[in-house]
Enzyme design. Structure first.
Site, PDB file in Angstrom:
ATOM      1  N   CYS A  67       0.864  -1.179   0.000  1.00 36.36           N
ATOM      2  CA  CYS A  67       0.000   0.000   0.000  1.00 36.36           C
ATOM      3  C   CYS A  67       0.899   1.226   0.000  1.00 36.36           C
ATOM      4  O   CYS A  67       2.045   1.155   0.422  1.00 36.36           O
ATOM      5  CB  CYS A  67      -0.875   0.045   1.244  1.00 36.36           C
ATOM      6  SG  CYS A  67      -2.022  -1.316   1.410  1.00 36.36           S
ATOM      7  N   GLU A 116      -9.154   6.853   2.967  1.00 36.71           N
ATOM      8  CA  GLU A 116      -8.476   6.883   1.682  1.00 36.71           C
ATOM      9  C   GLU A 116      -9.382   6.590   0.494  1.00 36.71           C
ATOM     10  O   GLU A 116     -10.256   5.735   0.566  1.00 36.71           O
ATOM     11  CB  GLU A 116      -7.338   5.842   1.676  1.00 36.71           C
ATOM     12  CG  GLU A 116      -6.278   6.117   2.708  1.00 36.71           C
ATOM     13  CD  GLU A 116      -5.162   5.094   2.720  1.00 36.71           C
ATOM     14  OE1 GLU A 116      -4.061   5.458   3.147  1.00 36.71           O
ATOM     15  OE2 GLU A 116      -5.379   3.938   2.308  1.00 36.71           O
TER      16      GLU A 116
END
Length: 190
Positions: A67, A116
């Site tokens: 990520c 996010e």
């Protein structure tokens, strides 16, 4: 990495500024741009990783391969390549956009929030990972059935669980269809 900046987003995915990554993750983390990558190998396995034990957000959880946060002005493919190289010491041979509109908000046990807009990609990598100890505690190539089983493990990250809920419906990783890049948040180019 202490001076890394994240791209802040409005509700529609447009960039509205930048902020320091380190000081932006707290109990009221603003919506920002990120990505998740699922690395596959020629045998069809997925690299599952455990986040480093000293990570500020969600330390020690098991999750997808990598990520990260695209830097201001950085395209998605370049950001994925940069972070995979940094965290895992691997090079990517090919990359496919799978879930361009994935977005989530999750609160860790210590109250730190991740919030996010996080497009999901699949990428082919070869070789043995060389882990960056500040980023990744462990990595394991797993078959699809093991990846599906991890969804029910309490040590799995919340974004992994939410992404897998969508990915499982697409079949095995080799069957995941490419999504149109036009569905990416306006703040990021492919």
């Amino acid at each position: 990495m202490d001076d890394e900046r994240i791209v802040l987003l409005d509700a529609d995915g447009h960039a509205i500024g930048t902020a320091p990554k380190a000081s932006s993750h707290h109990g009221a983390t603003p919506l920002h741009l990120a990505f998740s990558c699922y690395l596959t190998d020629p045998a069809g396995r997925i690299l599952i990783t455990q986040r480093a034990h000293g990570k500020r957000t969600f330390p020690s959880v098991w999750t997808n391969s990598c990520c990260g946060h695209p830097a201001p002005g950085e395209g998605l493919r370049d950001a994925v390549r940069r972070r995979v190289r940094l965290e895992l010491g691997l090079e990517i041979e090919s990359m496919t956009l799978i879930l361009p509109e994935f977005r989530y908000r999750a609160t860790a046990a210590d109250g730190v929030v991740e919030h996010e807009s996080c497009p999901v990609v699949r990428a082919l990598a070869t070789g043995d990972p060389r882990l960056h100890p500040d980023e990744t505690a462990a990595a394991d190539w797993r078959d699809w059935e093991s990846c599906v089983a991890l969804v029910d493990d309490p040590s799995a990250s919340p974004w992994y669980r939410e992404q897998m809920a969508q990915l499982i419906t697409l079949g095995k990783p080799a069957d995941w269809p490419a999504a149109p890049t036009s569905l990416l948040p306006p703040a990021i180019a492919w």
